[in-house]
Design a protein around this motif. Sequence first.
Motif, PDB file in Angstrom:
ATOM      1  N   MET A 163       0.810  -1.217   0.000  1.00  0.00           N
ATOM      2  CA  MET A 163       0.000   0.000   0.000  1.00  0.00           C
ATOM      3  C   MET A 163       0.844   1.268   0.000  1.00  0.00           C
ATOM      4  O   MET A 163       1.977   1.272   0.489  1.00  0.00           O
ATOM      5  CB  MET A 163      -0.890   0.033   1.258  1.00  0.00           C
ATOM      6  N   ASP A 164       0.259   2.330  -0.502  1.00  0.00           N
ATOM      7  CA  ASP A 164       0.876   3.648  -0.465  1.00  0.00           C
ATOM      8  C   ASP A 164       0.709   4.211   0.942  1.00  0.00           C
ATOM      9  O   ASP A 164      -0.409   4.313   1.441  1.00  0.00           O
ATOM     10  CB  ASP A 164       0.183   4.553  -1.486  1.00  0.00           C
ATOM     11  N   ARG A 165       1.820   4.536   1.575  1.00  0.00           N
ATOM     12  CA  ARG A 165       1.795   5.109   2.929  1.00  0.00           C
ATOM     13  C   ARG A 165       2.172   6.589   2.932  1.00  0.00           C
ATOM     14  O   ARG A 165       2.434   7.160   3.992  1.00  0.00           O
ATOM     15  CB  ARG A 165       2.736   4.348   3.846  1.00  0.00           C
ATOM     16  N   SER A 166       2.214   7.201   1.763  1.00  0.00           N
ATOM     17  CA  SER A 166       2.636   8.594   1.706  1.00  0.00           C
ATOM     18  C   SER A 166       1.675   9.470   2.501  1.00  0.00           C
ATOM     19  O   SER A 166       0.474   9.244   2.500  1.00  0.00           O
ATOM     20  CB  SER A 166       2.729   9.081   0.261  1.00  0.00           C
ATOM     21  N   GLY A 167       2.252  10.418   3.197  1.00  0.00           N
ATOM     22  CA  GLY A 167       1.451  11.345   3.998  1.00  0.00           C
ATOM     23  C   GLY A 167       1.173  10.871   5.413  1.00  0.00           C
ATOM     24  O   GLY A 167       0.653  11.632   6.214  1.00  0.00           O
ATOM     25  N   ILE A 168       1.511   9.631   5.734  1.00  0.00           N
ATOM     26  CA  ILE A 168       1.305   9.128   7.094  1.00  0.00           C
ATOM     27  C   ILE A 168       2.580   9.386   7.883  1.00  0.00           C
ATOM     28  O   ILE A 168       3.641   8.858   7.556  1.00  0.00           O
ATOM     29  CB  ILE A 168       0.957   7.626   7.094  1.00  0.00           C
ATOM     30  N   GLU A 169       2.463  10.232   8.911  1.00  0.00           N
ATOM     31  CA  GLU A 169       3.640  10.644   9.683  1.00  0.00           C
ATOM     32  C   GLU A 169       3.391  10.416  11.167  1.00  0.00           C
ATOM     33  O   GLU A 169       2.382  10.862  11.711  1.00  0.00           O
ATOM     34  CB  GLU A 169       3.913  12.125   9.470  1.00  0.00           C
ATOM     35  N   ALA A 170       4.335   9.737  11.823  1.00  0.00           N
ATOM     36  CA  ALA A 170       4.252   9.574  13.272  1.00  0.00           C
ATOM     37  C   ALA A 170       4.413  10.930  13.934  1.00  0.00           C
ATOM     38  O   ALA A 170       5.219  11.756  13.509  1.00  0.00           O
ATOM     39  CB  ALA A 170       5.342   8.615  13.754  1.00  0.00           C
ATOM     40  N   ILE A 171       3.613  11.145  14.975  1.00  0.00           N
ATOM     41  CA  ILE A 171       3.710  12.374  15.746  1.00  0.00           C
ATOM     42  C   ILE A 171       4.684  12.109  16.890  1.00  0.00           C
ATOM     43  O   ILE A 171       4.482  11.171  17.657  1.00  0.00           O
ATOM     44  CB  ILE A 171       2.337  12.802  16.278  1.00  0.00           C
ATOM     45  N   PRO A 172       5.717  12.917  17.007  1.00  0.00           N
ATOM     46  CA  PRO A 172       6.710  12.664  18.069  1.00  0.00           C
ATOM     47  C   PRO A 172       6.116  12.805  19.471  1.00  0.00           C
ATOM     48  O   PRO A 172       5.158  13.450  19.687  1.00  0.00           O
ATOM     49  CB  PRO A 172       7.778  13.709  17.847  1.00  0.00           C
TER      50      PRO A 172
END
Length: 172
Positions: A163-172
């Motif tokens: 799958m495309d995971r672009s744009g999914i960012e973990a929040i620190p």
Amino acid sequence: MSARPAEAPRVRACVGLGANLGDAVATLHDAARALAALPGISGFALSRFYRTPAWGVTDQPDFINAAAAFETGLPATALLETLLSIETALGRRRAADGSDRWGPRTLDLDLLLYGDAVLALPGLTVPHPHLHARAFALVPLLDVAPDVRIPGIGAAVEVLAGMDRSGIEAIP
């Protein structure tokens, strides 16, 4: 000697958490605390939080998503009712006609998996019918259940790999 009533069978339930209105991070923390405090819950685990692009109706703010996994003796329908009650308590309002289904929300709690059950009941489908198509749900789910399998589909880690995971960012 009297017989003790049999305990309800316990299953590992996985719940997706999401919000994109108000203080979404604080709301997800409140929802996670409410889930962890449910009677009979054990082994509660919460994923990291992720900022994710809106899915479905894309003209809305990004979402904050997470997943929780825990053991419960609640039947799936009772767990769903509890999730809906937590949503309402934390400010979720649903349009009676369902017109806000893909729109912005203060909180969304989805029962993603209920053990290895496959259920198709009024108002409840497990596994969640779109789980296998939503990277924003699978990424946090794999944080708390890296070995999870989606009944009828296969290993979630293998599903996510394609799958495309672009744009999914973990929040620190």
